[in-house]
Scaffold this motif. Structure first.
Motif, mmCIF file in Angstrom:
data_model
loop_
_atom_site.group_PDB
_atom_site.id
_atom_site.type_symbol
_atom_site.label_atom_id
_atom_site.label_comp_id
_atom_site.label_asym_id
_atom_site.label_seq_id
_atom_site.Cartn_x
_atom_site.Cartn_y
_atom_site.Cartn_z
ATOM 1 N N ILE A 1 0.848 -1.186 0.000
ATOM 2 C CA ILE A 1 0.000 0.000 0.000
ATOM 3 C C ILE A 1 0.889 1.243 0.000
ATOM 4 O O ILE A 1 1.722 1.414 0.893
ATOM 5 C CB ILE A 1 -0.942 0.000 1.221
ATOM 6 C CG1 ILE A 1 -1.817 -1.255 1.205
ATOM 7 C CG2 ILE A 1 -1.807 1.255 1.226
ATOM 8 C CD1 ILE A 1 -2.663 -1.425 2.452
ATOM 9 N N TYR A 2 0.709 2.093 -0.972
ATOM 10 C CA TYR A 2 1.560 3.275 -1.123
ATOM 11 C C TYR A 2 1.592 4.100 0.157
ATOM 12 O O TYR A 2 2.662 4.528 0.610
ATOM 13 C CB TYR A 2 1.062 4.127 -2.292
ATOM 14 C CG TYR A 2 1.839 5.410 -2.462
ATOM 15 C CD1 TYR A 2 3.010 5.448 -3.215
ATOM 16 C CD2 TYR A 2 1.419 6.603 -1.844
ATOM 17 C CE1 TYR A 2 3.734 6.616 -3.358
ATOM 18 C CE2 TYR A 2 2.138 7.776 -1.979
ATOM 19 C CZ TYR A 2 3.297 7.776 -2.730
ATOM 20 O OH TYR A 2 4.020 8.934 -2.851
ATOM 21 N N TRP A 3 0.435 4.360 0.733
ATOM 22 C CA TRP A 3 0.366 5.277 1.880
ATOM 23 C C TRP A 3 1.118 4.747 3.094
ATOM 24 O O TRP A 3 1.634 5.533 3.894
ATOM 25 C CB TRP A 3 -1.092 5.554 2.228
ATOM 26 C CG TRP A 3 -1.908 6.045 1.083
ATOM 27 C CD1 TRP A 3 -2.965 5.416 0.500
ATOM 28 C CD2 TRP A 3 -1.739 7.278 0.355
ATOM 29 N NE1 TRP A 3 -3.469 6.157 -0.528
ATOM 30 C CE2 TRP A 3 -2.739 7.307 -0.642
ATOM 31 C CE3 TRP A 3 -0.848 8.350 0.462
ATOM 32 C CZ2 TRP A 3 -2.869 8.377 -1.527
ATOM 33 C CZ3 TRP A 3 -0.968 9.412 -0.425
ATOM 34 C CH2 TRP A 3 -1.969 9.416 -1.404
ATOM 35 N N LEU A 4 1.173 3.446 3.252
ATOM 36 C CA LEU A 4 1.877 2.881 4.407
ATOM 37 C C LEU A 4 3.379 3.113 4.309
ATOM 38 O O LEU A 4 4.069 3.154 5.337
ATOM 39 C CB LEU A 4 1.593 1.379 4.531
ATOM 40 C CG LEU A 4 0.425 0.988 5.443
ATOM 41 C CD1 LEU A 4 -0.882 1.586 4.938
ATOM 42 C CD2 LEU A 4 0.313 -0.519 5.564
ATOM 43 N N ASP A 5 3.887 3.260 3.100
ATOM 44 C CA ASP A 5 5.319 3.496 2.909
ATOM 45 C C ASP A 5 5.679 4.977 2.950
ATOM 46 O O ASP A 5 6.849 5.333 2.794
ATOM 47 C CB ASP A 5 5.781 2.912 1.569
ATOM 48 C CG ASP A 5 5.832 1.391 1.590
ATOM 49 O OD1 ASP A 5 5.808 0.822 2.700
ATOM 50 O OD2 ASP A 5 5.878 0.781 0.512
ATOM 51 N N HIS A 6 4.685 5.840 3.162
ATOM 52 C CA HIS A 6 4.942 7.282 3.163
ATOM 53 C C HIS A 6 4.341 7.964 4.391
ATOM 54 O O HIS A 6 3.891 9.113 4.333
ATOM 55 C CB HIS A 6 4.385 7.913 1.879
ATOM 56 C CG HIS A 6 5.128 7.504 0.643
ATOM 57 N ND1 HIS A 6 4.923 6.283 0.037
ATOM 58 C CD2 HIS A 6 6.100 8.126 -0.074
ATOM 59 C CE1 HIS A 6 5.725 6.186 -1.017
ATOM 60 N NE2 HIS A 6 6.443 7.280 -1.104
ATOM 61 N N THR A 7 4.312 7.255 5.509
ATOM 62 C CA THR A 7 3.847 7.826 6.776
ATOM 63 C C THR A 7 4.713 7.290 7.908
ATOM 64 O O THR A 7 5.393 6.273 7.774
ATOM 65 C CB THR A 7 2.380 7.454 7.076
ATOM 66 O OG1 THR A 7 2.226 6.032 7.002
ATOM 67 C CG2 THR A 7 1.434 8.111 6.097
#
Length: 437
Positions: free
Chosen positions: A9-15
């Motif tokens: 998941i993209y968002w998990l790698d950017h938070t």
């Protein structure tokens, strides 16, 4: 839902990491139990706790495990799935106008909440370009622009095909519409920001702790969980597309639908500027459509829709995405995938979201794929209603939210209907292409 093999998941790698869950013991009694740690549940819990209620929130997985961390992070007033014509035909012009204006109120609320709570979530209202697949779609969209401006005050305008390249690096569409009050957010940052504020307000958040049973009690509702049993004066179900038999009051009223998403990139600054010259988010007309947007850092593009979902090998899912993406952007034919994932949304039979008190519990959900703005707003409205506060009303309150007949068969029926819609969409495109040859 568990991740399928190869999903990222993209968002998990950017938070950053989420707030630490509560280590406190389960109390014997609280004012309110909230079931579900997504936008709706956290927004509701935050408002309740700020008003002096004791609140415990249970999440069967981790905070934001469901749609709140898997969506595309696109925000806006959320125009109704029935369209203007269908909405007016179903409810009349006065009610249709009220429903659409509620979307603007929801967006205003989200903006103010992010500002006042100082939640760093990359919220930016850059506008949305919605491409028209056919000339008929363009004409209908242009008429909707006029109606929305006159009745709702929504800033929007039509863009003819001759000017389309000022909005999107594609010749696929027959013009389109710009909605100035739409935009994007990092949904993972938003849900974790809400969780942090709720915890600071006194909400006890218990991750990986499922509510297994709800039973009426003399002084409220007995709530059985993986870690113990307690009594709540009120219960809020905020499980939406991840509802099941444990959250029956909501599960029997919605249809979970699996969708897919992917991220392509990183891409060069020049290519990003070509794809979306004004850094807008994007959508398209059609019965089964694709949505897409640049990532907040402007380096990649996220695409999603009811294709490329879980249940098939990763290579086939990427092929499904590539086929849909290159139809619009041929220049991405060999661009690298960085992330592919899936998730559930919740649909209702009337295509409207709902909130209220049903089967002895409070619930909100059924956002029909437009839930980022609405869910945060509905969570706060639901809390106000539980508290008996003013300004708890919405235009959706008098819409019936009855259980779905033959609910176990509904997902199969929705899948069959989606395939039929896809066939109709393909027919419309073939007809368009023949007319332009």
């Amino acid at each position: 839902m568990l991740p399928f093999p190869g999903e990222r998941i993209y968002w998990l790698d950017h938070t950053e990491a989420p707030p630490e869950p509560s280590t406190a013991a389960i109390p014997r009694r609280v004012d309110v139990v909230v079931v579900g740690g997504g936008f709706t549940g956290l927004s509701c819990a935050l408002h309740l706790a700020r008003s002096g209620r004791t609140v415990v929130l249970f999440e069967a997985e981790s905070i934001g495990h469901g749609a709140s961390s898997r969506n595309g992070g696109m925000v806006g007033p959320g125009l109704h799935k029935l369209g203007i014509t269908g909405l007016v035909s179903t409810y009349g012009e006065t009610k249709a106008t009220a429903i659409l204006r509620e979307g603007l109120l929801a967006l205003d609320y989200l903006e103010e909440l992010v500002r006042s709570e100082r939640i760093d979530c990359d919220l930016a209202l850059t506008g949305r370009f919605r491409g028209a697949r056919t000339p008929a779609h363009y004409e209908a969209s242009a008429r909707e622009c006029d109606w929305l401006a006159k009745h709702v005050g929504l800033p929007t305008h039509a863009v003819p095909k001759s000017e389309q390249r000022t909005e999107i690096g594609s010749d696929f569409y027959c013009g389109g519409t710009v909605y100035e009050r739409d935009g994007g957010v990092n949904p993972r940052k938003l849900v974790l920001g809400l969780a942090a504020r709720a915890r600071d307000a006194g909400v006890a958040i218990h991750n990986n702790c499922a509510v297994t049973r709800l039973q009426p009690a003399a002084t409220g509702t007995e709530v059985q969980t993986d870690r113990g049993t307690l009594t709540a004066g009120a219960v809020v179900l905020a499980t939406n597309g991840y509802s099941d038999g444990r959250s029956r009051a909501l599960n029997r009223r919605i249809v979970p639908i699996e969708t897919g998403a992917s991220a392509i990139g990183p891409l060069s600054p020049g290519l990003m500027a070509e794809l979306t010259p004004k850094a807008r988010v994007h959508g398209e007309t059609g019965r089964v459509f694709m949505w897409y947007r640049p990532t907040p850092d402007g380096r990649s593009f996220i695409f999603g829709g009811r294709f490329g979902a879980g249940g098939m090998p990763l290579a086939k899912r990427q092929w499904a995405f590539r086929r849909a993406i290159t139809r619009v952007f041929p220049q991405l034919h060999d661009a690298p995938f960085s992330h592919v994932w899936s998730g559930n949304i919740a649909y209702t039979t009337d295509h409207s979201p709902h909130l209220g008190h049903h089967d002895g519990v409070w619930l909100a959900g059924g956002y029909c794929g437009s839930g980022v703005t609405r869910s945060v707003y509905f969570g706060a409205k639901l809390a106000r209603r539980i508290l008996g506060q003013s300004d708890a009303e919405t235009a959706f309150d008098d819409l019936p939210f009855a259980p779905i007949t033959l609910r176990p068969l509904a997902p199969m029926g929705a899948a069959m209907l989606a395939r039929w819609y896809q066939m109709q969409d393909a027919r419309d495109l073939r007809k368009r292409d023949r007319q332009t040859e």
